[in-house]
Structures are given as structure tokens and as C-alpha cells.
Design an enzyme around this catalytic site. Structure first.
Site, PDB file in Angstrom:
ATOM      1  N   ARG A  31       0.795  -1.132   0.174  1.00 33.39           N
ATOM      2  CA  ARG A  31       0.165   0.161   0.070  1.00 33.39           C
ATOM      3  C   ARG A  31       0.803   1.357  -0.391  1.00 33.39           C
ATOM      4  O   ARG A  31       0.528   2.279  -0.759  1.00 33.39           O
ATOM      5  CB  ARG A  31      -0.880   0.097   1.103  1.00 33.39           C
ATOM      6  N   GLY A 108       5.768 -22.534  10.320  1.00 33.03           N
ATOM      7  CA  GLY A 108       6.879 -22.890  10.743  1.00 33.03           C
ATOM      8  C   GLY A 108       7.556 -21.854  11.774  1.00 33.03           C
ATOM      9  O   GLY A 108       7.315 -20.474  11.453  1.00 33.03           O
ATOM     10  N   LYS A 162      -0.650 -20.106  18.204  1.00 31.47           N
ATOM     11  CA  LYS A 162       0.735 -19.723  18.921  1.00 31.47           C
ATOM     12  C   LYS A 162       0.811 -18.170  19.119  1.00 31.47           C
ATOM     13  O   LYS A 162       1.504 -18.135  20.279  1.00 31.47           O
ATOM     14  CB  LYS A 162       1.827 -20.333  18.111  1.00 31.47           C
ATOM     15  N   SER A 225       9.089 -11.670  19.340  1.00 28.89           N
ATOM     16  CA  SER A 225       7.624 -11.762  18.897  1.00 28.89           C
ATOM     17  C   SER A 225       6.934 -10.524  19.104  1.00 28.89           C
ATOM     18  O   SER A 225       7.084 -10.071  20.327  1.00 28.89           O
ATOM     19  CB  SER A 225       7.289 -12.973  19.661  1.00 28.89           C
ATOM     20  N   GLU A 252      -1.013 -10.257  15.383  1.00 30.04           N
ATOM     21  CA  GLU A 252      -1.740 -11.109  14.985  1.00 30.04           C
ATOM     22  C   GLU A 252      -2.656 -11.857  15.928  1.00 30.04           C
ATOM     23  O   GLU A 252      -3.935 -12.068  15.804  1.00 30.04           O
ATOM     24  CB  GLU A 252      -1.603 -12.125  13.973  1.00 30.04           C
TER      25      GLU A 252
END
Ligand SMILES: NC(=O)C1=CN([C@@H]2O[C@H](COP(=O)(O)OP(=O)(O)OC[C@H]3O[C@@H](n4cnc5c(N)ncnc54)[C@H](OP(=O)(O)O)[C@@H]3O)[C@@H](O)[C@H]2O)C=CC1
Ligand SMILES: O=C(CO)COP(=O)(O)O
Length: 299
Positions: A31, A108, A162, A225, A252
Site C-alpha cells: 500500500r 513454521g 501460537k 515476537s 496477529e
């Protein structure tokens, strides 16, 4: 697979473009225009048969509706998540636009940062069409070991679930609950992930390998993370808006926690950790959640 277009020039899209460029000709679009190698217009990208979709799970349905009629590109889905508003899995959303024989899903343990550094990584290419997954697997460079699987739903659930357990991992570390607590949380999170996967016909073995346990161990115990960092912020008492503003990247697990809560309620699936993460995202005190998790007697 000679030419590939990556759609979504965020951390993961750029990392995949870097990796795939070792063996293929790769262009990238997004974008927001960027001064990065191979940046092209969306129209130019859509001219290419092989497409990596690296936009976030919560944006997929709108993006496809806006930019993609019925098509037969070979698509590699790189996002991990379940649609918050509907509880729809990505394969359900994509299959409304693309034949499932042209769809492959990537899973993965793979931080974009380490892929950009060319560090050893293992990934799984998941498709109902083994030939499609194999073609994608051959496009990856030698520092990435690839496996092929037909368990699409298992890989999707592993990659999405996860992220929610990673938020819990960050909360655990943020509250300084210790190594015992984090190890127990990850182990029980894996049990919950597999329990949820059984409801949707996933292959249990998928959760014992890269798409499940591998990605869970990586994400639920590392400050690399974004989802883990959301958990750290929640433990510090920051609001979700403050956390996401500071993060500046997608996490997410936030949308997927909502999706899991809805699916668990509709299908009566016992997901204690995922439900407590959802409750904390909705404002519940993390210490109250800890007490509830420690005291509930259901196994
Ligand atoms: N980062 C990582 O280590 C890994 C990430 N993933 C997964 O990859 C996916 C993307 O994550 P990542 O790249 O890290 O996230 P980032 O936040 O770094 O980038 C998100 C990208 O998606 C684009 N985007 C966001 N919303 C929209 C929208 N509504 N329409 C079109 N484009 C949109 C942004 O476009 P723009 O900036 O151009 O506006 C940006 O390029 C996620 O599902 C994530 O779970 C998977 C493995 C590893
Ligand atoms: O999916 C990832 C690693 O496999 C990236 O995790 P985060 O989205 O939590 O940063």
C-alpha cells in the site's frame, strides 16, 4: 518457479522477498510505496503468476474483495491468523477467490529478522495440492530447510494459535512469574492448540512439529515476537492501544484471540488460556486471570 511477486512489504514480506531472491526473480509491492529493491506497482505485481501474500490475516478478505477477481495465480499465503469478526480460517477466505489447488500456506518458526540475516530456518509448505507446495518449497534458498505437508488446517491453526499463547507468554514474563510458569503455560498452550485442531480435522502430528510446537516455542518465549511484546505491555498495565501504537507492527494474536473466543463459545471447546488472553485484552486484570487458571479444576 522463476518469477515471484510479494504483496505486503512489511517485515515478513521483505524477509521472504530477500530469501526467495536467492534463487528467483522477485518483485514486491505494498500500500505504502517504499524505496526497497524490486518495488513495483500492484498492477505490475499482479501480472506475475506466482504470488506471496504477506498482508495480515485481518486485512485479507477486504484486500481480495478490492483487488482480486476470481483468478488462478499460484498463491503462497504467508499470514498467520483467524479472522476476528467471523472466526473464518484463511483457507476459507482465500478459497472463495482462488482454486484450492493453487493455494499453499506457509508455516513454521520464522522470525523475519533472522531470515533477513540468512540464519538457518525450517518452514513447512502446506497445500491440498502437494505439487503446488513442492514447487514453492523448491523456490526457497539453501539456508531455509523446507518440508511439504497436506495438513492445511493443522498448519493454519498452529500458526494462528501460537500467537495467542505468545501474548500469554509475554504476560507471564512481564509479571515475573518465572521459568516454571512459562514452561507450563507453553505446554498447556500446546495441549489447547491440539484440542482445538482436533475439532477441525487437523493431523495431531502437525502440532508436534514445526507448524505447532516449533512456532509456539519460538514465539511464546522471545521478545523478538510482536505478540510476546503485547503480553509484556499488558503485564505493565498499558492499554492495548498504547501497546499497538508503540509496536507499529501487526500482532496477529489480538484478532485471533477474539476469533478463538467466538469459536470456543459457538462450538463449546475448552480453551482456558486463549479465553483468559481474550479476557485480558478486554480489560481483565492479568493477576485475576492467573488465579482463575490456577484454581479451575477442569482438566
Ligand atoms: N514478522 C515476522 O517475523 C513474521 C510475520 N508473519 C506473518 O506475516 C503477516 C504480516 O506480518 P508482518 O509483515 O510482520 O507485519 P508488518 O506489520 O511488518 O507489515 C504488515 C504489512 O501489511 C500491509 N497491510 C496492513 N494492513 C493492510 C491492508 N488493510 N491492506 C493492504 N496491506 C495492508 C502493510 O502495508 P503498508 O505498510 O505498505 O501500508 C505492511 O506492508 C502476519 O500475518 C504475521 O503473523 C509470519 C512469520 C514471521
Ligand atoms: O510468526 C512469527 C514467527 O514464526 C512471528 O511472530 P510475531 O508475529 O509474534 O512476531
Amino acid at each position: 518457479m522463476k518469477k515471484i511477486a510479494v504483496i505486503g512489504a512489511g517485515k515478513w514480506g521483505q524477509a521472504l522477498a530477500y530469501a526467495l531472491r536467492q534463487k528467483c526473480e522477485v518483485v514486491i509491492t505494498s500500500r505504502t510505496e517504499r524505496d526497497i529493491p524490486g518495488f513495483v506497482s500492484l498492477d505490475a505485481a499482479m501480472e506475475i503468476e506466482n504470488i506471496v501474500m504477506a498482508i495480515p490475516a485481518q486485512a485479507v478478505r477486504e484486500w481480495l474483495g478490492k483487488h482480486y477477481g476470481m483468478g488462478d495465480h499460484n498463491i503462497l499465503v504467508a499470514a498467520k491468523g483467524i479472522e476476528a469478526e467471523t472466526g473464518a480460517f484463511l483457507n476459507e477466505i482465500y478459497e472463495a477467490f482462488v482454486p484450492r489447488t493453487h493455494l499453499t500456506y506457509l508455516s513454521g518458526p520464522s522470525f523475519a529478522k533472522e531470515v533477513m540475516e540468512g540464519l538457518p530456518t525450517a518452514l513447512v509448505l502446506n497445500s491440498h495440492n502437494r505439487l503446488a507446495a513442492t514447487a514453492w518449497s523448491e523456490a526457497f534458498p539453501d539456508f531455509i530447510k523446507t518440508y511439504v505437508s497436506t495438513d492445511v488446517i493443522g498448519a493454519e491453526i498452529g500458526g494462528a494459535y501460537k500467537n495467542v499463547i505468545a501474548i500469554a507468554g509475554g504476560i507471564c514474563d512481564g509479571l515475573k512469574l518465572g521459568e516454571n510458569a512459562r514452561a507450563s503455560l507453553i505446554a498447556r498452550g500446546l495441549v489447547e492448540m491440539a484440542r482445538f485442531g482436533r475439532e477441525f480435522g487437523a493431523n495431531e502430528e502437525t502440532f508436534l512439529s514445526l507448524s505447532g510446537a516449533g512456532d509456539l516455542f519460538l514465539t511464546a518465549s522471545s521478545k523478538l515476537s510482536r505478540n510476546f511484546r503485547v503480553g509484556l505491555g499488558l503485564a505493565e498495565g498499558k492499554t492495548l492501544d498504547e501497546i499497538l501504537e508503540e509496536l507499529g507492527e501487526v500482532a496477529e494474536g489480538v484478532g485471533t484471540a477474539k476469533a478463538l473466543h467466538t469459536i470456543a463459545k459457538t462450538n463449546d471447546i475448552y480453551l482456558p488460556i486463549a479465553n483468559e488472553v481474550y479476557a485480558i485484552l478486554e480489560g481483565k486484570d492479568p493477576m485475576e486471570s492467573l488465579k482463575d487458571l490456577l484454581n479451575n479444576r477442569r482438566r
